[in-house]
Design a protein around this motif. Structure first.
Motif, PDB file in Angstrom:
ATOM      1  N   ALA A  17       0.840  -1.200   0.000  1.00 47.12           N
ATOM      2  CA  ALA A  17       0.000   0.000   0.000  1.00 47.12           C
ATOM      3  C   ALA A  17       0.874   1.249   0.000  1.00 47.12           C
ATOM      4  O   ALA A  17       0.623   2.212  -0.726  1.00 47.12           O
ATOM      5  N   LYS A  18       1.919   1.214   0.815  1.00 42.28           N
ATOM      6  CA  LYS A  18       2.808   2.365   0.955  1.00 42.28           C
ATOM      7  C   LYS A  18       3.491   2.712  -0.372  1.00 42.28           C
ATOM      8  O   LYS A  18       3.498   3.867  -0.798  1.00 42.28           O
ATOM      9  N   SER A  41       2.611   1.745  -3.407  1.00 45.55           N
ATOM     10  CA  SER A  41       1.631   2.107  -4.437  1.00 45.55           C
ATOM     11  C   SER A  41       1.172   3.543  -4.240  1.00 45.55           C
ATOM     12  O   SER A  41       0.925   4.272  -5.205  1.00 45.55           O
ATOM     13  N   ALA A  42       1.063   3.953  -2.980  1.00 50.11           N
ATOM     14  CA  ALA A  42       0.623   5.314  -2.680  1.00 50.11           C
ATOM     15  C   ALA A  42       1.637   6.335  -3.196  1.00 50.11           C
ATOM     16  O   ALA A  42       1.260   7.362  -3.759  1.00 50.11           O
ATOM     17  N   VAL A  43       2.921   6.034  -3.039  1.00 49.29           N
ATOM     18  CA  VAL A  43       3.921   7.010  -3.491  1.00 49.29           C
ATOM     19  C   VAL A  43       3.980   7.052  -5.023  1.00 49.29           C
ATOM     20  O   VAL A  43       4.235   8.104  -5.615  1.00 49.29           O
ATOM     21  N   GLY A  51       1.389   6.812  -6.755  1.00 50.67           N
ATOM     22  CA  GLY A  51       0.255   7.720  -6.988  1.00 50.67           C
ATOM     23  C   GLY A  51       0.694   9.178  -6.931  1.00 50.67           C
ATOM     24  O   GLY A  51       0.253  10.011  -7.717  1.00 50.67           O
ATOM     25  N   LYS A  52       1.601   9.487  -6.011  1.00 52.84           N
ATOM     26  CA  LYS A  52       2.126  10.861  -5.907  1.00 52.84           C
ATOM     27  C   LYS A  52       2.906  11.253  -7.162  1.00 52.84           C
ATOM     28  O   LYS A  52       2.804  12.382  -7.636  1.00 52.84           O
ATOM     29  N   MET A  81      -3.185   1.877  -5.541  1.00 52.91           N
ATOM     30  CA  MET A  81      -2.850   3.261  -5.875  1.00 52.91           C
ATOM     31  C   MET A  81      -4.108   4.133  -5.919  1.00 52.91           C
ATOM     32  O   MET A  81      -4.126   5.226  -5.364  1.00 52.91           O
ATOM     33  N   ALA A 100      -5.447   4.795  -2.480  1.00 56.03           N
ATOM     34  CA  ALA A 100      -4.599   5.737  -1.749  1.00 56.03           C
ATOM     35  C   ALA A 100      -4.894   7.173  -2.179  1.00 56.03           C
ATOM     36  O   ALA A 100      -4.755   8.105  -1.403  1.00 56.03           O
ATOM     37  N   MET A 101      -5.319   7.340  -3.424  1.00 55.21           N
ATOM     38  CA  MET A 101      -5.520   8.692  -3.967  1.00 55.21           C
ATOM     39  C   MET A 101      -6.982   9.128  -4.005  1.00 55.21           C
ATOM     40  O   MET A 101      -7.273  10.252  -4.405  1.00 55.21           O
ATOM     41  N   TYR A 111      -2.257   9.188   3.112  1.00 54.10           N
ATOM     42  CA  TYR A 111      -0.907   8.924   2.608  1.00 54.10           C
ATOM     43  C   TYR A 111       0.079   8.771   3.769  1.00 54.10           C
ATOM     44  O   TYR A 111       0.846   7.808   3.821  1.00 54.10           O
TER      45      TYR A 111
END
Ligand SMILES: [Zn+2]
Lengths: 280, 324
Positions: A179-180, A182-184, A186-187, B183, B186-187, B307
């Motif tokens: 999750a971590k 994948s989240a970045v 996304g950034k 992803m 998360a967004m 996040y």
């Protein structure tokens, strides 16, 4: 170095065998005897059967980054033991062993470098360290590297190669790294930065099901095992033998999951081509 | 539904039987002594407390998979005032392992997605044991994107042994769709509440499990690998399954301590399967409290907090820094 080895050969017969083993080795696939130096110069690809040997993270860096340009980041980060996992072998022991065996601190190396003269950030998973599985350090260093790229507006390149995906010794903490990371990614997406993901043998499980498959452009080496569930798990589930080529690069390419199949010798060239189009 | 008993629940079965015999007798007028029933119920409560005050992690694993445990659709039917089920991933299929829809929760419109297990062989084949294919993950993502568009919260119910490990799943890119869901979640610009009601099986669970608040029922589990899988890989023996369950720290209690989940939803005495309506009530209040909490946060801030929540998960030592 070579001179030193030659001296050993003359002195100690026992060492002689060792050295021979060091200079020559048998290809795992075709069984042909290969001169190691030549094989390494050929990026660990067997000249007879085209089998792709497993490269270490630092060999990857030497192959991909412009000579002398790689500046490693967070090199000394090591994993904690969140679950205090003992089991058959304690996690702390396992980590120590793996560090000793591989000379690495963890299954990932991250840093800044130039690729074809273009400033980039690179993360490389090393499959030799606990099968390149996703632990806290892999998650944290990947995330930091992506954030580093974000701050500098550099393209981000990740070379994946991990067999198991998850690291059992870290339980759900390992799962959360999916999750971590994948989240970045996304950034990066939100910031409009390029992320190139290179899949090498093997890219499975939690690594595949997170950052590895989130590349804007996905490149894979020929014949690499890539997928979610391990072939043995699938065979046990469906109680059938899997067709040959299943979960291999070419199979995924046919199913539209991969942009480019790149020979190892052409990998740098291909990455540079992409970077040059978008960043020069 | 026929009541089933796990091995360690057997002592309860005997008391249950006695009670039901007396209650049937009472109905038919053949038994007059009501006190016996009261006494037996007391005995049942005490025995249950005794068993449940000392559960092993492996026993909790078994409870999370209890054949009488309420499933996603049971929660949906009983927690939401209104619900309309929607279908399909708008790409290839309607995965029956995943249920999606829109509903009203205490007056609030919400979007819902959850894995659905079956109760018997036929149902389980239809629901694929709650193991989604890529179409199921796309189906869940679709409803989340709708929620984002309509600015309504997403509630997910997690109960799966894992993502489907078959040929079709690999052909259709199981790893890819799970990665994309992680992803996107998360967004996602709307609140997400994830409720683990039974088995939180690895990446398959996480595929609909990234959110602002992670709630876990008292006797549910969440793990990177099943204890069976872990035992066979690390111990090379199924007899190590209890030890593996313990090492993996997969219970709600352990995961709250590790900072992975936000809330434990208490279960009725003896577990959710022994008192469904109480389980629904407790789950609904926990969801309500959490929705109320996060609804006040502006969305941009909420997504950044989400996040940061994942950003900080992990345990590492920096070591000596020589490069920077
Ligand atoms: Zn060969």
């Amino acid at each position: 170095m070579i001179f030193k080895k030659k001296r050993y050969v003359r002195i100690e017969p026992k060492e002689k065998v060792e050295i021979k083993k060091d200079l020559w080795f048998k290809c795992e696939k075709c069984g042909k005897l290969l001169y190691k130096k030549k094989w390494e110069d050929n990026f660990k690809v067997c000249p007879y059967c085209n089998d792709y040997g497993r490269m270490t993270a630092y060999e990857r860096i030497n192959m991909l980054a412009d000579t002398g340009s790689f500046k490693e980041l967070w090199a000394n980060m090591t994993s904690g033991d969140p679950l205090n996992f003992t089991g058959v072998k304690a996690y702390k022991e396992k980590l120590k062993e793996e560090m000793h065996k591989t000379g690495l601190k963890e299954a990932i190396v991250t840093g800044e470098c130039k690729i074809g003269g273009i400033s980039s950030v690179m993360a490389i998973i090393d499959a030799n360290f606990i099968m390149g599985s996703m632990g806290s350090v892999v998650g944290e260093k990947f995330t930091r590297a992506a954030e580093y790229a974000l701050e500098r507006k550099y393209p981000f390149v990740c070379i994946s190669g991990g067999g198991g995906g998850a690291r059992m010794y870290e339980g759900v903490i390992s799962l959360m790294q999916m999750a971590k990371t994948s989240a970045v990614v996304g950034k990066l997406k939100k910031a409009g930065l390029l992320y190139i993901s290179v899949l090498t043998d093997p890219t499975m499980g939690g690594i595949a099901a997170s950052f590895a498959f989130l590349g804007d452009i996905i490149i894979a080496e020929p014949g690499a095992l890539i997928g979610f569930a391990g072939p043995r798990v699938i065979e046990q589930t469906i109680r059938q033998k899997l067709p040959s080529g299943f979960q291999r690069t070419e199979f995924l390419f046919e199913h539209g999951m991969i942009d480019i199949i790149s020979k190892r010798a052409e990998l740098k060239e291909n990455i540079i081509k992409i970077l040059k189009i978008l960043y020069t | 539904m026929e009541r089933k008993y796990l091995d360690f629940e057997k002592p309860l079965e005997e008391i249950d039987k006695k009670i039901s015999t007396l209650e049937v007798g009472k109905k038919n007028g053949t038994v007059e002594n009501v006190e016996d029933v009261v006494l037996l119920k007391q005995q049942l409560a005490e025995k249950t407390k005794e068993i449940f005050s000392n559960l092993s992690d492996w026993q909790i694993v078994q409870l999370s998979r209890h054949p009488n445990r309420p499933h996603t659709l049971d929660y949906i039917e009983n927690i939401f005032e209104e619900f309309i089920e929607l279908h399909g991933d708008r790409c290839s299929a309607d995965d029956t392992a995943v249920v999606i829809g829109i509903g009203k929760f205490r007056g609030i419109p919400v979007a819902i997605a959850g894995q659905q297990k079956g109760r018997d062989t036929k149902e389980n084949l239809y629901r694929k044991f709650g193991m989604a294919h890529p179409a199921g993950y796309r189906k869940a993502r679709r409803i989340m994107k709708l929620a984002e568009k309509l600015h309504i919260p997403v509630i997910t119910f997690i109960d799966t042994p894992g993502a489907n490990p078959d040929i079709k799943a690999e052909e259709e890119g199981q790893a890819l769709v799970i990665a994309e869901n992680l992803m996107e979640m998360a967004m996602l610009n709307t609140p997400i509440i994830c409720v683990i009601t039974g088995e939180g099986g690895s990446g398959g669970a996480l595929g609909i499990g990234v959110g602002d608040r992670i709630l876990m029922q008292e006797y549910s589990i969440y793990s990177v690998i099943s204890p069976e899988g872990c035992a066979s890989i690390l111990w090379k023996s199924q007899s190590a399954v209890e030890e593996a369950a313990k090492e993996l720290k997969l219970t709600a209690r352990a995961l709250l301590d590790l900072g992975i989940i936000d809330t434990i939803i208490p279960e009725p005495l003896g577990g959710a399967h022994r008192d469904w309506s109480k389980a629904f009530e407790l789950t609904a209040s926990a969801i309500y409290e959490n929705i109320r909490d996060i609804k006040t946060i502006n969305v941009e801030q909420l997504v950044e907090l989400r996040y940061q929540k994942y950003r900080k998960i992990g345990f590492w030592n920096e070591g000596e820094e020589k490069n920077e």
